[in-house]
Design a protein around this motif. Structure first.
Motif, mmCIF file in Angstrom:
data_model
loop_
_atom_site.group_PDB
_atom_site.id
_atom_site.type_symbol
_atom_site.label_atom_id
_atom_site.label_comp_id
_atom_site.label_asym_id
_atom_site.label_seq_id
_atom_site.Cartn_x
_atom_site.Cartn_y
_atom_site.Cartn_z
ATOM 1 N N MET A 157 6.601 5.498 19.439
ATOM 2 C CA MET A 157 7.295 4.343 18.870
ATOM 3 C C MET A 157 8.541 4.005 19.702
ATOM 4 S SD MET A 157 5.617 3.156 16.240
ATOM 5 C CE MET A 157 3.993 3.574 16.856
ATOM 6 N N ALA A 158 9.053 2.818 19.499
ATOM 7 C CA ALA A 158 10.149 2.316 20.335
ATOM 8 C C ALA A 158 11.516 2.520 19.686
ATOM 9 C CB ALA A 158 9.938 0.827 20.614
ATOM 10 N N ARG A 159 12.527 2.617 20.553
ATOM 11 C CA ARG A 159 13.906 2.564 20.073
ATOM 12 C C ARG A 159 14.365 1.117 20.215
ATOM 13 N NH1 ARG A 159 19.634 5.442 21.898
ATOM 14 N NH2 ARG A 159 19.273 6.807 20.137
ATOM 15 N N ILE A 160 14.723 0.496 19.091
ATOM 16 C CA ILE A 160 15.141 -0.908 19.060
ATOM 17 C C ILE A 160 16.585 -0.976 18.596
ATOM 18 C CG2 ILE A 160 14.694 -3.189 18.074
ATOM 19 C CD1 ILE A 160 11.795 -2.286 17.621
ATOM 20 N N VAL A 161 17.419 -1.610 19.400
ATOM 21 C CA VAL A 161 18.839 -1.774 19.073
ATOM 22 C C VAL A 161 19.102 -3.255 18.831
ATOM 23 C CG1 VAL A 161 21.213 -1.519 19.883
ATOM 24 C CG2 VAL A 161 19.511 0.243 20.409
ATOM 25 N N PHE A 162 19.748 -3.540 17.717
ATOM 26 C CA PHE A 162 20.078 -4.919 17.342
ATOM 27 C C PHE A 162 21.595 -5.039 17.238
ATOM 28 C CE2 PHE A 162 21.174 -8.250 14.409
ATOM 29 C CZ PHE A 162 20.292 -9.269 14.698
ATOM 30 N N ALA A 163 22.165 -6.093 17.831
ATOM 31 C CA ALA A 163 23.618 -6.287 17.802
ATOM 32 C C ALA A 163 23.980 -7.661 17.253
ATOM 33 C CB ALA A 163 24.211 -6.124 19.195
ATOM 34 N N ASP A 164 25.018 -7.686 16.422
ATOM 35 C CA ASP A 164 25.507 -8.932 15.836
ATOM 36 C C ASP A 164 27.017 -8.787 15.636
ATOM 37 O OD1 ASP A 164 24.806 -11.527 14.100
ATOM 38 O OD2 ASP A 164 26.267 -10.351 12.979
ATOM 39 N N ASP A 165 27.773 -9.849 15.944
ATOM 40 C CA ASP A 165 29.228 -9.787 15.735
ATOM 41 C C ASP A 165 29.715 -10.953 14.876
ATOM 42 O OD1 ASP A 165 28.893 -11.803 17.568
ATOM 43 O OD2 ASP A 165 30.286 -11.018 19.056
ATOM 44 N N GLY A 166 28.875 -11.331 13.899
ATOM 45 C CA GLY A 166 29.230 -12.412 12.989
ATOM 46 C C GLY A 166 29.908 -11.895 11.730
ATOM 47 N N ILE A 167 29.278 -12.117 10.586
ATOM 48 C CA ILE A 167 29.900 -11.739 9.322
ATOM 49 C C ILE A 167 29.574 -10.281 8.978
ATOM 50 C CG2 ILE A 167 29.677 -14.113 8.546
ATOM 51 C CD1 ILE A 167 27.565 -13.178 6.546
ATOM 52 N N GLU A 168 30.292 -9.740 8.016
ATOM 53 C CA GLU A 168 30.075 -8.364 7.569
ATOM 54 C C GLU A 168 28.865 -8.293 6.644
ATOM 55 O OE1 GLU A 168 32.176 -5.319 4.433
ATOM 56 O OE2 GLU A 168 33.512 -6.371 5.827
ATOM 57 N N PHE A 169 27.906 -7.424 6.980
ATOM 58 C CA PHE A 169 26.769 -7.166 6.097
ATOM 59 C C PHE A 169 26.058 -5.916 6.568
ATOM 60 C CE2 PHE A 169 24.795 -9.335 9.594
ATOM 61 C CZ PHE A 169 23.475 -8.910 9.654
ATOM 62 N N ASP A 170 25.242 -5.344 5.692
ATOM 63 C CA ASP A 170 24.393 -4.216 6.058
ATOM 64 C C ASP A 170 23.115 -4.290 5.242
ATOM 65 O OD1 ASP A 170 24.833 -3.007 3.497
ATOM 66 O OD2 ASP A 170 26.645 -2.026 4.241
ATOM 67 N N GLY A 171 22.309 -3.252 5.279
ATOM 68 C CA GLY A 171 21.009 -3.291 4.635
ATOM 69 C C GLY A 171 21.040 -3.420 3.130
ATOM 70 N N LYS A 172 22.150 -3.049 2.504
ATOM 71 C CA LYS A 172 22.255 -3.136 1.044
ATOM 72 C C LYS A 172 22.818 -4.470 0.559
ATOM 73 C CE LYS A 172 22.660 1.779 -0.135
ATOM 74 N NZ LYS A 172 23.476 2.804 -0.839
ATOM 75 N N THR A 173 23.387 -5.251 1.467
ATOM 76 C CA THR A 173 24.077 -6.477 1.057
ATOM 77 C C THR A 173 23.205 -7.431 0.238
ATOM 78 O OG1 THR A 173 25.494 -6.312 3.018
ATOM 79 C CG2 THR A 173 25.458 -8.428 1.867
ATOM 80 N N PRO A 174 21.924 -7.675 0.602
ATOM 81 C CA PRO A 174 21.125 -8.611 -0.206
ATOM 82 C C PRO A 174 20.956 -8.183 -1.657
ATOM 83 C CG PRO A 174 20.079 -8.217 1.913
ATOM 84 C CD PRO A 174 21.182 -7.204 1.775
ATOM 85 N N GLU A 175 21.105 -6.890 -1.929
ATOM 86 C CA GLU A 175 20.961 -6.385 -3.296
ATOM 87 C C GLU A 175 22.272 -6.469 -4.073
ATOM 88 O OE1 GLU A 175 19.578 -2.417 -2.812
ATOM 89 O OE2 GLU A 175 17.997 -2.997 -1.393
ATOM 90 N N PRO A 218 29.322 3.252 8.527
ATOM 91 C CA PRO A 218 27.958 3.675 8.868
ATOM 92 C C PRO A 218 27.095 3.853 7.622
ATOM 93 C CG PRO A 218 29.568 4.936 10.106
ATOM 94 C CD PRO A 218 30.337 4.165 9.076
ATOM 95 N N LEU A 219 25.811 3.558 7.780
ATOM 96 C CA LEU A 219 24.886 3.630 6.654
ATOM 97 C C LEU A 219 23.466 3.765 7.204
ATOM 98 C CD1 LEU A 219 24.139 3.061 3.564
ATOM 99 C CD2 LEU A 219 23.942 0.671 4.265
ATOM 100 N N VAL A 220 22.691 4.654 6.606
ATOM 101 C CA VAL A 220 21.257 4.703 6.888
ATOM 102 C C VAL A 220 20.545 4.294 5.611
ATOM 103 C CG1 VAL A 220 19.286 6.125 7.530
ATOM 104 C CG2 VAL A 220 21.503 6.501 8.631
ATOM 105 N N PRO A 223 29.248 0.179 12.548
ATOM 106 C CA PRO A 223 30.114 -0.875 13.094
ATOM 107 C C PRO A 223 29.959 -0.991 14.605
ATOM 108 C CG PRO A 223 31.319 0.484 11.526
ATOM 109 C CD PRO A 223 30.013 1.181 11.775
ATOM 110 N N ILE A 224 29.970 -2.208 15.111
ATOM 111 C CA ILE A 224 29.817 -2.431 16.546
ATOM 112 C C ILE A 224 31.089 -2.071 17.311
ATOM 113 C CG2 ILE A 224 30.549 -4.867 16.512
ATOM 114 C CD1 ILE A 224 28.252 -5.413 18.516
ATOM 115 N N HIS A 225 32.236 -2.082 16.614
ATOM 116 C CA HIS A 225 33.500 -1.730 17.245
ATOM 117 C C HIS A 225 33.906 -0.313 16.829
ATOM 118 C CE1 HIS A 225 33.780 -5.871 18.373
ATOM 119 N NE2 HIS A 225 33.982 -6.297 17.133
#
Length: 237
Positions: free
Chosen positions: A1-19, A53-55, A63-65
């Motif tokens: 399987m692949a290692r995929i890195v995604f970067a965004d420097d817009g608004i604050e959110f994580d995987g739990k935010t939609p809930e 950080p969150l898994v 955080p990107i910074h």
């Protein structure tokens, strides 16, 4: 399987935010895509403006910074996805493949800070539709160009069909600055008078955009106030 890195420097959110609270369309698409890729067995690392950080659901958010701006990026990846921002394009020179994912009409790319990096890195550019792809000139720099529409979450794909014809209800789910005032005028003057009992439900507001929305909250409030004033015309905010 692949290692995929995604970067965004817009608004604050994580995987739990939609809930937990409102979230914009782009950010919701990011959460869904990353979780689906993780479910397929890929190693997924998201580096963005999340608070800590969150898994969650197999996705590693951080955080990107750190001590330096954009300093919390991994060194290598099979696939690196830079989301919208020009400062993200060249952050992973050791990635085997770099993709630049954009969501708005591409005229914003016609600035030197974008063009020089698109020319140097030549990432594949992902557009969300056929028309969207036409907004970036053929002569402009970059790598391969792909059209990949947003995915549709299972909550919509697998919803039970209605057993009867639904009532006359319309829904607005975008930024109030994106012509909500025009829509409200059309609703008041041309639609609601001709459709007895019609309702327009407006799901909108600055909270969707976090701290970015705070800066535009007063401008948004002007149109949300207009919506509140049309409660007797079937508008529900």
């Amino acid at each position: 399987m692949a290692r995929i890195v995604f970067a965004d420097d817009g608004i604050e959110f994580d995987g739990k935010t939609p809930e937990q609270k409102p979230l914009g369309g782009v950010e919701s698409s990011v959460v869904n895509l990353m979780q689906e890729l993780a479910a397929r067995g890929h190693e997924i690392l998201v580096r963005n403006m999340c608070a800590s950080p969150l898994v969650y659901k197999g996705v590693d958010w951080a955080p990107i910074h750190n001590d330096t701006p954009y300093g919390n990026m991994p060194d290598e990846a099979d696939l690196y996805i830079a989301n919208r921002g020009d400062k993200l394009i060249d952050l992973m020179p050791k990635a085997k493949r770099t993709v630049f994912w954009i969501h708005n009409p591409a005229k914003f790319l016609m600035k030197w800070r974008y063009l020089k990096k698109l020319w140097r890195v030549r990432p594949a550019i992902v557009f969300i539709g056929d028309y969207h792809a036409t907004t970036y000139p053929k002569w402009a720099p970059g790598g391969d160009r792909f059209v990949i529409p947003y995915g549709i979450p299972d909550m919509f794909r697998k919803a039970e069909p209605a057993s009867g014809i639904p009532g006359p209800r319309a829904v607005f789910t975008s930024n109030p600055l994106r012509s909500l005032d025009w829509l409200l005028d059309q609703w008041r003057n041309h639609i609601q008078p001709r459709v007895p009992g019609a309702e327009l439900h407006v799901f909108s507001g600055a909270a969707t955009y976090g701290s970015v929305g705070d800066a535009k909250s007063q401008a948004m409030e002007k149109f949300l106030k207009q919506a509140r004033g049309l409660a007797d015309k079937g508008v529900v905010l």
